[in-house]
Design an enzyme around this catalytic site. Structure first.
Site, PDB file in Angstrom:
ATOM      1  N   ASP A 167       0.865  -1.191   0.000  1.00  0.00           N
ATOM      2  CA  ASP A 167       0.000   0.000   0.000  1.00  0.00           C
ATOM      3  C   ASP A 167       0.895   1.232   0.000  1.00  0.00           C
ATOM      4  O   ASP A 167       2.128   1.129   0.073  1.00  0.00           O
ATOM      5  CB  ASP A 167      -0.975   0.007   1.190  1.00  0.00           C
ATOM      6  CG  ASP A 167      -2.291   0.735   0.849  1.00  0.00           C
ATOM      7  OD1 ASP A 167      -2.230   1.935   0.526  1.00  0.00           O
ATOM      8  OD2 ASP A 167      -3.355   0.103   0.904  1.00  0.00           O
ATOM      9  N   ASP A 216       3.893   1.623  -4.818  1.00  0.00           N
ATOM     10  CA  ASP A 216       2.885   2.137  -5.748  1.00  0.00           C
ATOM     11  C   ASP A 216       2.549   1.023  -6.731  1.00  0.00           C
ATOM     12  O   ASP A 216       3.413   0.593  -7.505  1.00  0.00           O
ATOM     13  CB  ASP A 216       3.481   3.360  -6.476  1.00  0.00           C
ATOM     14  CG  ASP A 216       2.500   3.982  -7.451  1.00  0.00           C
ATOM     15  OD1 ASP A 216       1.441   3.375  -7.724  1.00  0.00           O
ATOM     16  OD2 ASP A 216       2.799   5.079  -7.945  1.00  0.00           O
ATOM     17  N   MET A 217       1.302   0.566  -6.689  1.00  0.00           N
ATOM     18  CA  MET A 217       0.898  -0.563  -7.544  1.00  0.00           C
ATOM     19  C   MET A 217       0.974  -0.212  -9.033  1.00  0.00           C
ATOM     20  O   MET A 217       0.953  -1.096  -9.878  1.00  0.00           O
ATOM     21  CB  MET A 217      -0.505  -1.033  -7.179  1.00  0.00           C
ATOM     22  CG  MET A 217      -1.597  -0.014  -7.365  1.00  0.00           C
ATOM     23  SD  MET A 217      -3.106  -0.553  -6.553  1.00  0.00           S
ATOM     24  CE  MET A 217      -4.108   0.930  -6.653  1.00  0.00           C
ATOM     25  N   LYS A 269      -8.754  -6.420  -2.740  1.00  0.00           N
ATOM     26  CA  LYS A 269     -10.105  -6.256  -2.185  1.00  0.00           C
ATOM     27  C   LYS A 269     -10.500  -4.779  -2.282  1.00  0.00           C
ATOM     28  O   LYS A 269      -9.815  -3.905  -1.754  1.00  0.00           O
ATOM     29  CB  LYS A 269     -10.149  -6.715  -0.733  1.00  0.00           C
ATOM     30  CG  LYS A 269     -11.479  -6.413  -0.063  1.00  0.00           C
ATOM     31  CD  LYS A 269     -11.551  -6.932   1.353  1.00  0.00           C
ATOM     32  CE  LYS A 269     -12.721  -6.332   2.085  1.00  0.00           C
ATOM     33  NZ  LYS A 269     -12.468  -4.950   2.527  1.00  0.00           N
ATOM     34  N   HIS A 308     -12.082  -1.470  -8.282  1.00  0.00           N
ATOM     35  CA  HIS A 308     -13.250  -0.651  -8.628  1.00  0.00           C
ATOM     36  C   HIS A 308     -13.070   0.822  -8.227  1.00  0.00           C
ATOM     37  O   HIS A 308     -13.919   1.651  -8.519  1.00  0.00           O
ATOM     38  CB  HIS A 308     -14.544  -1.243  -8.044  1.00  0.00           C
ATOM     39  CG  HIS A 308     -14.687  -1.124  -6.568  1.00  0.00           C
ATOM     40  ND1 HIS A 308     -15.860  -1.396  -5.905  1.00  0.00           N
ATOM     41  CD2 HIS A 308     -13.805  -0.740  -5.619  1.00  0.00           C
ATOM     42  CE1 HIS A 308     -15.681  -1.198  -4.618  1.00  0.00           C
ATOM     43  NE2 HIS A 308     -14.452  -0.798  -4.421  1.00  0.00           N
TER      44      HIS A 308
END
Ligand SMILES: C[S@@+](CC[C@H](N)C(=O)[O-])C[C@H]1O[C@@H](n2cnc3c(N)ncnc32)[C@H](O)[C@@H]1O
Length: 208
Positions: A93, A113-114, A127, A131
């Protein structure tokens, strides 16, 4: 909010109209908001993860390691640990979130950082993360997941869990199957499985 309704779509989210930046940018310098958002999401995980694990826990059968991408304070990882103690877990995260994570020697918290990179694992878990984002961002995240996940014949897969609530305020989207399918194929995935739970939760397994 009124200004947002007068915008031509697609425009910035109501949050961005109100504050001039995105929610995840603001948590970096608004300590009160950071605590509030992370605490609320951890509470959401405490409530919903046991239901998810009861209804669909088999998605973790045979799993040895997972990384929870956008995993917040590690609430979901803790629930998974309680049900599957042998699974090696890490949580990726933003630095301001990981800095407040509870001390737990059994979880590796990775500040990062994804959109840049995701630590490698057999299974990538997301999770309520995909979205939050528009299609372009989802494609980027999923391409990074594809780089990080183990091959399918080694049990590799991406598990995405989300709950159907109004996410528009931060520029995300709830999508129907065709819309998800388009995002997946742009990220290089062709095979997936969708399971609905309790009418409000969906779990998507994506296979590399
Ligand atoms: C809706 S929250 C979901 C948190 C957690 N998965 C849960 O269900 O409680 C989205 C998470 O994505 C994280 N996030 C946002 N941008 C990120 C980025 N660029 N890299 C990694 N994590 C990010 C946020 O800090 C937040 O914890």
């Amino acid at each position: 909010m009124m200004a947002w309704f007068r915008l031509d779509k697609p425009g910035p989210s109501p949050f961005a109209v109100a504050y001039g930046e995105m929610l995840w940018e603001r948590t970096d310098h608004d300590a009160g908001l950071n605590v509030l958002v992370n605490g609320a999401l951890a509470a959401d995980s405490r409530f919903l993860m046991p239901i998810f694990l009861k209804e669909c826990g088999e998605v973790f059968d045979g799993v040895d390691s997972l990384v929870d991408v956008g995993g917040g304070l590690g609430g979901a990882a803790a629930a998974i640990a309680a049900a599957f103690p042998h699974i090696k877990r890490s949580v990726l995260d933003l630095p301001q979130v990981v800095a407040d994570a509870p001390y737990d020697t059994n979880v590796e918290y990775v500040p990062g950082d994804m959109f840049e990179s995701i630590p490698p694992a057999q299974v990538i878990f997301l999770k309520s993360t995909l979205h939050d984002w528009g299609d372009e961002e989802c494609v980027k995240i999923l391409k990074n997941c594809k780089q990080a996940v183990a091959p399918r014949d080694e049990g590799g897969k991406i598990v995405s869990v989300f709950f159907d609530f109004d996410i528009l305020f931060i520029n995300g989207a709830e999508r129907d199957e065709q819309e998800w399918k388009d995002v997946f194929s742009r990220a290089g995935f062709t095979d997936y499985k969708i399971v609905s739970v309790l009418g409000v939760m969906s779990i998507i397994e994506l296979y590399p």
